[in-house]
Design a protein around this motif. Sequence first.
Motif, PDB file in Angstrom:
ATOM      1  N   MET A   1       4.320 -62.924 -17.790  1.00 58.17           N
ATOM      2  CA  MET A   1       3.611 -61.855 -18.478  1.00 58.17           C
ATOM      3  C   MET A   1       2.108 -62.133 -18.531  1.00 58.17           C
ATOM      4  O   MET A   1       1.290 -61.230 -18.352  1.00 58.17           O
ATOM      5  N   THR A   2       1.740 -63.366 -18.792  1.00 61.45           N
ATOM      6  CA  THR A   2       0.320 -63.729 -18.864  1.00 61.45           C
ATOM      7  C   THR A   2      -0.373 -63.484 -17.532  1.00 61.45           C
ATOM      8  O   THR A   2      -1.497 -62.990 -17.480  1.00 61.45           O
ATOM      9  N   VAL A   3       0.325 -63.817 -16.445  1.00 63.46           N
ATOM     10  CA  VAL A   3      -0.260 -63.610 -15.109  1.00 63.46           C
ATOM     11  C   VAL A   3      -0.501 -62.121 -14.866  1.00 63.46           C
ATOM     12  O   VAL A   3      -1.528 -61.728 -14.294  1.00 63.46           O
ATOM     13  N   ILE A   4       0.441 -61.290 -15.321  1.00 62.92           N
ATOM     14  CA  ILE A   4       0.284 -59.845 -15.136  1.00 62.92           C
ATOM     15  C   ILE A   4      -0.923 -59.330 -15.912  1.00 62.92           C
ATOM     16  O   ILE A   4      -1.727 -58.535 -15.404  1.00 62.92           O
ATOM     17  N   VAL A   5      -1.072 -59.766 -17.137  1.00 56.94           N
ATOM     18  CA  VAL A   5      -2.213 -59.341 -17.962  1.00 56.94           C
ATOM     19  C   VAL A   5      -3.524 -59.794 -17.321  1.00 56.94           C
ATOM     20  O   VAL A   5      -4.496 -59.036 -17.260  1.00 56.94           O
ATOM     21  N   LEU A   6      -3.553 -61.032 -16.815  1.00 54.74           N
ATOM     22  CA  LEU A   6      -4.764 -61.522 -16.158  1.00 54.74           C
ATOM     23  C   LEU A   6      -5.078 -60.715 -14.901  1.00 54.74           C
ATOM     24  O   LEU A   6      -6.250 -60.418 -14.613  1.00 54.74           O
ATOM     25  N   ALA A   7      -4.049 -60.350 -14.152  1.00 49.12           N
ATOM     26  CA  ALA A   7      -4.261 -59.524 -12.949  1.00 49.12           C
ATOM     27  C   ALA A   7      -4.807 -58.155 -13.323  1.00 49.12           C
ATOM     28  O   ALA A   7      -5.702 -57.606 -12.651  1.00 49.12           O
ATOM     29  N   ALA A   8      -4.282 -57.587 -14.403  1.00 53.30           N
ATOM     30  CA  ALA A   8      -4.766 -56.285 -14.861  1.00 53.30           C
ATOM     31  C   ALA A   8      -6.214 -56.372 -15.328  1.00 53.30           C
ATOM     32  O   ALA A   8      -7.031 -55.482 -15.050  1.00 53.30           O
ATOM     33  N   VAL A   9      -6.530 -57.461 -16.050  1.00 53.67           N
ATOM     34  CA  VAL A   9      -7.918 -57.655 -16.501  1.00 53.67           C
ATOM     35  C   VAL A   9      -8.852 -57.822 -15.307  1.00 53.67           C
ATOM     36  O   VAL A   9      -9.958 -57.261 -15.280  1.00 53.67           O
ATOM     37  N   ALA A  10      -8.419 -58.585 -14.301  1.00 50.23           N
ATOM     38  CA  ALA A  10      -9.247 -58.780 -13.096  1.00 50.23           C
ATOM     39  C   ALA A  10      -9.464 -57.460 -12.365  1.00 50.23           C
ATOM     40  O   ALA A  10     -10.571 -57.149 -11.909  1.00 50.23           O
ATOM     41  N   LEU A  11      -8.399 -56.643 -12.257  1.00 51.55           N
ATOM     42  CA  LEU A  11      -8.522 -55.347 -11.607  1.00 51.55           C
ATOM     43  C   LEU A  11      -9.444 -54.430 -12.408  1.00 51.55           C
ATOM     44  O   LEU A  11     -10.283 -53.722 -11.825  1.00 51.55           O
ATOM     45  N   LEU A  12      -9.299 -54.478 -13.732  1.00 48.54           N
ATOM     46  CA  LEU A  12     -10.157 -53.666 -14.594  1.00 48.54           C
ATOM     47  C   LEU A  12     -11.626 -54.064 -14.441  1.00 48.54           C
ATOM     48  O   LEU A  12     -12.504 -53.203 -14.254  1.00 48.54           O
ATOM     49  N   ALA A  13     -11.902 -55.353 -14.502  1.00 48.04           N
ATOM     50  CA  ALA A  13     -13.292 -55.823 -14.427  1.00 48.04           C
ATOM     51  C   ALA A  13     -13.925 -55.491 -13.082  1.00 48.04           C
ATOM     52  O   ALA A  13     -15.053 -54.978 -13.018  1.00 48.04           O
ATOM     53  N   SER A  14     -13.188 -55.770 -12.005  1.00 50.01           N
ATOM     54  CA  SER A  14     -13.762 -55.538 -10.678  1.00 50.01           C
ATOM     55  C   SER A  14     -13.949 -54.050 -10.404  1.00 50.01           C
ATOM     56  O   SER A  14     -14.992 -53.620  -9.891  1.00 50.01           O
ATOM     57  N   THR A  15     -12.956 -53.230 -10.754  1.00 45.62           N
ATOM     58  CA  THR A  15     -13.044 -51.799 -10.476  1.00 45.62           C
ATOM     59  C   THR A  15     -14.152 -51.146 -11.299  1.00 45.62           C
ATOM     60  O   THR A  15     -14.963 -50.377 -10.765  1.00 45.62           O
ATOM     61  N   SER A  16     -14.214 -51.445 -12.579  1.00 39.94           N
ATOM     62  CA  SER A  16     -15.240 -50.844 -13.437  1.00 39.94           C
ATOM     63  C   SER A  16     -16.634 -51.267 -12.996  1.00 39.94           C
ATOM     64  O   SER A  16     -17.543 -50.433 -12.888  1.00 39.94           O
ATOM     65  N   PHE A  17     -16.795 -52.565 -12.726  1.00 44.45           N
ATOM     66  CA  PHE A  17     -18.123 -53.060 -12.345  1.00 44.45           C
ATOM     67  C   PHE A  17     -18.571 -52.474 -11.012  1.00 44.45           C
ATOM     68  O   PHE A  17     -19.704 -51.991 -10.877  1.00 44.45           O
ATOM     69  N   LEU A  18     -17.686 -52.523 -10.018  1.00 40.34           N
ATOM     70  CA  LEU A  18     -18.085 -52.063  -8.690  1.00 40.34           C
ATOM     71  C   LEU A  18     -18.236 -50.548  -8.636  1.00 40.34           C
ATOM     72  O   LEU A  18     -19.110 -50.035  -7.927  1.00 40.34           O
ATOM     73  N   MET A  19     -17.414 -49.799  -9.379  1.00 39.37           N
ATOM     74  CA  MET A  19     -17.604 -48.361  -9.451  1.00 39.37           C
ATOM     75  C   MET A  19     -18.952 -48.029 -10.086  1.00 39.37           C
ATOM     76  O   MET A  19     -19.675 -47.135  -9.632  1.00 39.37           O
ATOM     77  N   SER A  20     -19.282 -48.753 -11.155  1.00 35.89           N
ATOM     78  CA  SER A  20     -20.581 -48.547 -11.796  1.00 35.89           C
ATOM     79  C   SER A  20     -21.715 -48.893 -10.845  1.00 35.89           C
ATOM     80  O   SER A  20     -22.733 -48.187 -10.782  1.00 35.89           O
ATOM     81  N   ARG A  21     -21.523 -49.961 -10.077  1.00 32.87           N
ATOM     82  CA  ARG A  21     -22.533 -50.374  -9.104  1.00 32.87           C
ATOM     83  C   ARG A  21     -22.716 -49.318  -8.006  1.00 32.87           C
ATOM     84  O   ARG A  21     -23.844 -48.999  -7.623  1.00 32.87           O
ATOM     85  N   VAL A  22     -21.611 -48.765  -7.529  1.00 32.13           N
ATOM     86  CA  VAL A  22     -21.694 -47.708  -6.509  1.00 32.13           C
ATOM     87  C   VAL A  22     -22.427 -46.496  -7.067  1.00 32.13           C
ATOM     88  O   VAL A  22     -23.278 -45.905  -6.389  1.00 32.13           O
ATOM     89  N   GLN A  23     -22.104 -46.111  -8.319  1.00 32.06           N
ATOM     90  CA  GLN A  23     -22.795 -44.978  -8.934  1.00 32.06           C
ATOM     91  C   GLN A  23     -24.300 -45.226  -9.009  1.00 32.06           C
ATOM     92  O   GLN A  23     -25.101 -44.333  -8.707  1.00 32.06           O
ATOM     93  N   ASP A  24     -24.682 -46.426  -9.416  1.00 34.84           N
ATOM     94  CA  ASP A  24     -26.113 -46.749  -9.503  1.00 34.84           C
ATOM     95  C   ASP A  24     -26.775 -46.680  -8.122  1.00 34.84           C
ATOM     96  O   ASP A  24     -27.897 -46.182  -7.986  1.00 34.84           O
ATOM     97  N   GLN A  25     -26.092 -47.181  -7.111  1.00 32.78           N
ATOM     98  CA  GLN A  25     -26.667 -47.175  -5.767  1.00 32.78           C
ATOM     99  C   GLN A  25     -26.756 -45.767  -5.194  1.00 32.78           C
ATOM    100  O   GLN A  25     -27.693 -45.452  -4.454  1.00 32.78           O
ATOM    101  N   VAL A  26     -25.796 -44.918  -5.531  1.00 35.10           N
ATOM    102  CA  VAL A  26     -25.874 -43.513  -5.111  1.00 35.10           C
ATOM    103  C   VAL A  26     -27.076 -42.847  -5.775  1.00 35.10           C
ATOM    104  O   VAL A  26     -27.799 -42.057  -5.142  1.00 35.10           O
ATOM    105  N   ARG A  27     -27.298 -43.174  -7.061  1.00 42.72           N
ATOM    106  CA  ARG A  27     -28.471 -42.619  -7.747  1.00 42.72           C
ATOM    107  C   ARG A  27     -29.763 -43.108  -7.107  1.00 42.72           C
ATOM    108  O   ARG A  27     -30.733 -42.350  -6.995  1.00 42.72           O
TER     109      ARG A  27
END
Length: 400
Positions: A1-27
């Motif tokens: 269960m801990t591994v699953i939560v860590l994987a979800a947190v990693a996916l959340l952090a990477s997706t949110s950060f990189l999506m935000s980065r793409v938005q900034d670069q598009v701007r």
Amino acid sequence: MTVIVLAAVALLASTSFLMSRVQDQVRVIGDDAAPQAATAADLYFALSDMDAQVARMVLSNGKDSLANSQTDALGTYRERSRQADADLQKLMASSVGVLDLMDGLATYRERVWQALTAGSGAAGYYTQATNVLHLDLLPEAERLRTLSEERLDRAYASKQTTQEWAVALAALLGLALVVLLVALQVWLGRRFRRMLNPALIAATLLTVALVGPAIAVLVVQEQRLGAARDDSLRPFLALSSARAVSYDAAADTSRYLISDKLAFYKQDFDRKAAFLDGDAGLRSVAAGSDVSPYDSNQVLTRWQAYREAHGRILALADQGRDASAIGYLTGIRRGDAVFDFSYYDAAVAEIADNRQDAFDDAMRETSQLLTGWTWIPAVALGLVILLVPFSVRKRFAEYR
């Protein structure tokens, strides 16, 4: 269960950060890099037309029969002068050398004023003015244009790199999270003899529903921006460059008369016209999937009409009929050279405006496509993180 939560947190952090980065670069591309490139191209065009209008004013200065042409040229000169000033203000914050260009422009304007007030010495002062333009202002404007286009290319490359990382991490971490959720589902089913776990099923579906659209959004925005650059922005910049060359070539017609038929200006016109008529000239930059064959042909046809007018003007001048040559060159009635050139330029301007509008529309659509993707991963994966312990709590309670 801990591994699953860590994987979800990693996916959340990477997706949110990189999506935000793409938005900034598009701007950055839409609000900064692309407008700067367009402004630099517009500056080169405005400077070229300023000198063409000054040449008209020098030729028509003091001639009552050409008063309308004098007024028309003065009005256009003032418009282009304001346009150049506005472009320089926009470039001030991001380009080195703008202050030097402003100083050179002040010197140019001083020489123009002297040319218009010097009477018999107008030709000499105009020669000084056009030398300032061609030796100092236009080379510096071309340097700014090149730098701005290189900056635009870097902005596109940087965004593409971020997008590639975002797609790769979303696919890798998303797949890993789905595999872990399915594995937990299978383990719980075997361990507690419950084949279906609603909470884990919901978490798995949420993960798939997030990762799939996120990758699709990243791929689609890349395709749209790439198409906007290749089909609209680059053709717009190329057409703006060719347009500036045509204005400078048109000014050579006037310079030939002002300089008392100096062969250099005839040769200079022929050199510029050869470029505009060549494979990389108007035939190329005025055509494209966004332009009908009729509209692109109109650019070439109308330019050829001005070339014929240029030939007639030089023929009149070479015959010693300077007054007729000047009248034909500076007149603004249908059939005069100025009318022919304005008719050509209207065809160019229509294509250029449509391309700029198409690029702006693509940027707005891309920004709308990316809207919300800084918080959507947080909502979806936040639910996943909550559902995972909830899915096993009842099963462990039953075990106890």
